[in-house]
Design a protein around this motif. Structure first.
Motif, PDB file in Angstrom:
ATOM      1  N   VAL A  38       0.835  -1.196   0.000  1.00 21.20           N
ATOM      2  CA  VAL A  38       0.000   0.000   0.000  1.00 21.20           C
ATOM      3  C   VAL A  38       0.878   1.258   0.000  1.00 21.20           C
ATOM      4  CG1 VAL A  38      -1.907  -1.184   1.149  1.00 21.20           C
ATOM      5  CG2 VAL A  38      -0.153  -0.056   2.517  1.00 21.20           C
ATOM      6  N   ASP A  39       0.216   2.409   0.041  1.00 20.02           N
ATOM      7  CA  ASP A  39       0.894   3.706   0.027  1.00 20.02           C
ATOM      8  C   ASP A  39       1.776   3.890  -1.200  1.00 20.02           C
ATOM      9  OD1 ASP A  39      -0.148   5.145   2.050  1.00 20.02           O
ATOM     10  OD2 ASP A  39       1.539   4.970   3.408  1.00 20.02           O
ATOM     11  N   TRP A  40       1.141   4.046  -2.350  1.00 20.76           N
ATOM     12  CA  TRP A  40       1.842   4.219  -3.617  1.00 20.76           C
ATOM     13  C   TRP A  40       1.933   5.691  -4.019  1.00 20.76           C
ATOM     14  CZ3 TRP A  40       3.971   0.075  -6.319  1.00 20.76           C
ATOM     15  CH2 TRP A  40       3.648  -1.196  -5.832  1.00 20.76           C
ATOM     16  N   GLU A  41       1.729   6.595  -3.095  1.00 12.98           N
ATOM     17  CA  GLU A  41       1.658   8.006  -3.464  1.00 12.98           C
ATOM     18  C   GLU A  41       2.999   8.592  -3.883  1.00 12.98           C
ATOM     19  OE1 GLU A  41       1.081  10.815  -0.056  1.00 12.98           O
ATOM     20  OE2 GLU A  41       0.708   8.966   1.032  1.00 12.98           O
ATOM     21  N   LEU A  42       4.110   7.983  -3.481  1.00 19.95           N
ATOM     22  CA  LEU A  42       5.429   8.493  -3.848  1.00 19.95           C
ATOM     23  C   LEU A  42       6.056   7.706  -4.995  1.00 19.95           C
ATOM     24  CD1 LEU A  42       6.933   9.208  -0.310  1.00 19.95           C
ATOM     25  CD2 LEU A  42       5.731  10.769  -1.847  1.00 19.95           C
ATOM     26  N   THR A  43       5.276   6.867  -5.644  1.00 17.85           N
ATOM     27  CA  THR A  43       5.801   6.011  -6.698  1.00 17.85           C
ATOM     28  C   THR A  43       6.205   6.813  -7.925  1.00 17.85           C
ATOM     29  OG1 THR A  43       4.468   4.156  -5.943  1.00 17.85           O
ATOM     30  CG2 THR A  43       5.206   4.094  -8.221  1.00 17.85           C
ATOM     31  N   ALA A  44       7.303   6.366  -8.557  1.00 21.02           N
ATOM     32  CA  ALA A  44       7.796   7.006  -9.766  1.00 21.02           C
ATOM     33  C   ALA A  44       8.524   5.966 -10.602  1.00 21.02           C
ATOM     34  CB  ALA A  44       8.735   8.159  -9.421  1.00 21.02           C
ATOM     35  N   ILE A  45       8.832   6.324 -11.830  1.00 14.47           N
ATOM     36  CA  ILE A  45       9.674   5.498 -12.675  1.00 14.47           C
ATOM     37  C   ILE A  45      11.100   6.020 -12.535  1.00 14.47           C
ATOM     38  CG2 ILE A  45      10.070   4.595 -14.984  1.00 14.47           C
ATOM     39  CD1 ILE A  45       7.334   3.901 -13.724  1.00 14.47           C
ATOM     40  N   GLY A  46      11.997   5.149 -12.130  1.00 16.84           N
ATOM     41  CA  GLY A  46      13.370   5.602 -11.930  1.00 16.84           C
ATOM     42  C   GLY A  46      14.230   4.519 -11.341  1.00 16.84           C
ATOM     43  N   GLU A  47      15.297   4.929 -10.663  1.00 15.13           N
ATOM     44  CA  GLU A  47      16.252   3.985 -10.108  1.00 15.13           C
ATOM     45  C   GLU A  47      15.582   3.113  -9.039  1.00 15.13           C
ATOM     46  OE1 GLU A  47      18.706   7.837 -10.714  1.00 15.13           O
ATOM     47  OE2 GLU A  47      16.606   7.223 -10.660  1.00 15.13           O
ATOM     48  N   THR A  48      15.425   1.826  -9.340  1.00 21.77           N
ATOM     49  CA  THR A  48      14.718   0.936  -8.433  1.00 21.77           C
ATOM     50  C   THR A  48      15.492   0.691  -7.143  1.00 21.77           C
ATOM     51  OG1 THR A  48      15.652  -0.931  -9.658  1.00 21.77           O
ATOM     52  CG2 THR A  48      13.432  -0.228 -10.245  1.00 21.77           C
ATOM     53  N   LEU A  49      16.806   0.867  -7.168  1.00 21.56           N
ATOM     54  CA  LEU A  49      17.593   0.634  -5.958  1.00 21.56           C
ATOM     55  C   LEU A  49      17.312   1.672  -4.871  1.00 21.56           C
ATOM     56  CD1 LEU A  49      20.996  -0.514  -7.496  1.00 21.56           C
ATOM     57  CD2 LEU A  49      19.314  -1.915  -6.292  1.00 21.56           C
ATOM     58  N   THR A  50      16.599   2.740  -5.220  1.00 26.36           N
ATOM     59  CA  THR A  50      16.170   3.676  -4.176  1.00 26.36           C
ATOM     60  C   THR A  50      15.272   2.970  -3.171  1.00 26.36           C
ATOM     61  OG1 THR A  50      14.324   4.400  -5.590  1.00 26.36           O
ATOM     62  CG2 THR A  50      16.337   5.725  -5.655  1.00 26.36           C
ATOM     63  N   ASP A  51      14.461   2.016  -3.646  1.00 23.22           N
ATOM     64  CA  ASP A  51      13.587   1.254  -2.750  1.00 23.22           C
ATOM     65  C   ASP A  51      14.394   0.346  -1.830  1.00 23.22           C
ATOM     66  OD1 ASP A  51      11.125   2.252  -3.581  1.00 23.22           O
ATOM     67  OD2 ASP A  51      10.775   0.641  -5.027  1.00 23.22           O
ATOM     68  N   LEU A  52      15.376  -0.334  -2.395  1.00 23.59           N
ATOM     69  CA  LEU A  52      16.175  -1.249  -1.588  1.00 23.59           C
ATOM     70  C   LEU A  52      16.960  -0.478  -0.530  1.00 23.59           C
ATOM     71  CD1 LEU A  52      17.066  -4.158  -1.090  1.00 23.59           C
ATOM     72  CD2 LEU A  52      18.928  -3.788  -2.735  1.00 23.59           C
ATOM     73  N   GLY A  53      17.530   0.658  -0.913  1.00 17.00           N
ATOM     74  CA  GLY A  53      18.242   1.482   0.054  1.00 17.00           C
ATOM     75  C   GLY A  53      17.335   1.953   1.175  1.00 17.00           C
ATOM     76  N   TYR A  54      16.110   2.324   0.828  1.00 16.08           N
ATOM     77  CA  TYR A  54      15.152   2.780   1.832  1.00 16.08           C
ATOM     78  C   TYR A  54      14.779   1.657   2.782  1.00 16.08           C
ATOM     79  CZ  TYR A  54      10.877   5.012   3.637  1.00 16.08           C
ATOM     80  OH  TYR A  54       9.912   5.550   4.445  1.00 16.08           O
TER      81      TYR A  54
END
Length: 361
Positions: free
Chosen positions: A245-261
């Motif tokens: 849930v909570d997809w309000e900050l979703t974007a197309i870009g560097e996917t490793l930003t998610d892993l780092g977070y």
């Protein structure tokens, strides 16, 4: 499906206010919304409970005959625009991911009708399950299932990052250039616009991050959730992920930003974030194990995870400042939360980001 049961930096919002329990929470006109529900779904009597306010968007559980039936998500009170609170965009992303392997809420309607509500809203099915907000939530998962639960989160993240953006109809979300560079500009601008305080550490961290953006060839591009952490997922009793849930900050870009977070949430002191997440002491795998699982699931090497973790801490500091400002200006609905609590940790998060960057250098 249910939306996040506790998705932001403030735990105390979980308890509905007396106004919410009476059927008329701030942000909902029960007559207009009730009439729309009656026409579309045939339900005459609907009760409303505040589910969460998240960082910004307001989320409500709707009950019929005392049973949870739907979830409604709308922008915050006083919202005047901006993609961060664009619930129609968020709803569209969830709807697009519905046919994929990514578990998402089942979106019923994305409504933009001033006769029903002054702002657009997303109307979803409710889903039984729970988010991980406290040690007690983590304890609900059997001990012999907890490692599988943790790796299931990573596998879910890998599934998000493997989605073909064009195939699911989200091509128009692409933007030129680097997501990191865009977000560094965006969050600094939003911080400077909304803050009422002098916090020079935010600009200092921004400048270091901007000078060390990883090269494009080491940064796979795809759907980046933007806020991927345990309390933005709904779990079954066996620990399997039922919905992200909570997809309000979703974007197309560097996917490793998610892993780092995700890694940052597991390794940063809780006092800095006010978000409880399971740690190694709670039976959660190490950050190194989670990164290894991600690499196995994606078949790609995860470069510069420390940089992305530092970026996550800095972005979270900017977000927390926005929460603090909206609280002191009365734009977070009927939430009973001390603004001082929400404002704590901004400088500490920025300093944590600097510490990570120094360790990476």
């Amino acid at each position: 499906m249910t939306h996040s049961e506790a998705t932001a930096e403030e735990r105390s919002r979980e308890a509905p206010s007396s106004e919410a329990r009476s059927g008329a929470p701030a942000g909902i006109d029960p007559e207009k919304v009730g009439a729309w529900i009656r026409e579309r779904f045939g339900a005459d009597e609907v009760e409303y409970e505040v589910l969460s306010v998240g960082r910004s968007n307001l989320t409500f559980t709707l009950l019929v005959d005392g049973r949870k039936r739907w979830v409604l998500r709308r922008p915050p009170l006083g919202h005047t625009g901006g993609s961060a609170h664009n619930v129609a965009r968020e709803g569209r992303i969830m709807a697009a991911l519905g046919p994929t392997d990514v578990p998402v809420p089942h979106v019923l309607e994305i409504v933009d009708d001033p006769a029903v509500m002054e702002v657009p809203f997303v109307f979803m099915d409710h889903c039984a399950g729970f988010a991980l907000n406290t040690p007690e939530d983590w304890a609900r998962i059997p001990a012999d299932r907890r490692e599988a639960t943790a790796f299931g989160m990573v596998d879910t993240l890998a599934a998000i990052h493997s989605v073909d953006v064009d195939a699911v109809g989200l091509t128009d979300l692409r933007r030129p250039g680097s997501l990191i560079e865009r977000q560094l500009r965006r969050w600094l601008s939003q911080f400077e616009t909304i803050t009422t305080r002098d916090i020079p550490e935010i600009k200092a961290v921004h400048d270091v991050l901007a000078s060390r953006v990883p090269p494009a060839e080491l940064s796979p591009v795809g759907i980046a959730h933007g806020d991927f952490k345990p309390n933005n997922m709904i779990f079954a009793e066996d620990g399997s992920v039922q919905a992200v849930v909570d997809w309000e900050l979703t974007a197309i870009g560097e996917t490793l930003t998610d892993l780092g977070y995700f890694v940052a949430m597991l390794t940063t002191p809780e006092d800095f974030t006010s978000i409880w997440v399971p740690r190694e002491a709670d039976g959660f795998p190490s950050a190194q194990s989670l990164v290894a699982r991600y690499e196995e699931a994606t078949g790609a090497t995860a470069h510069n995870v420390g940089y992305y973790a530092a970026f996550a801490m800095w972005k979270l500091a900017c977000i927390r400042e926005g929460v603090y400002t909206r609280l002191i200006t009365g734009q977070m609905g009927d939430l009973d939360l001390d603004p001082t609590y929400a404002g704590e940790g901004v400088e500490q998060l920025a300093q944590q980001a600097l510490t990570i960057l120094e360790e990476e250098n």
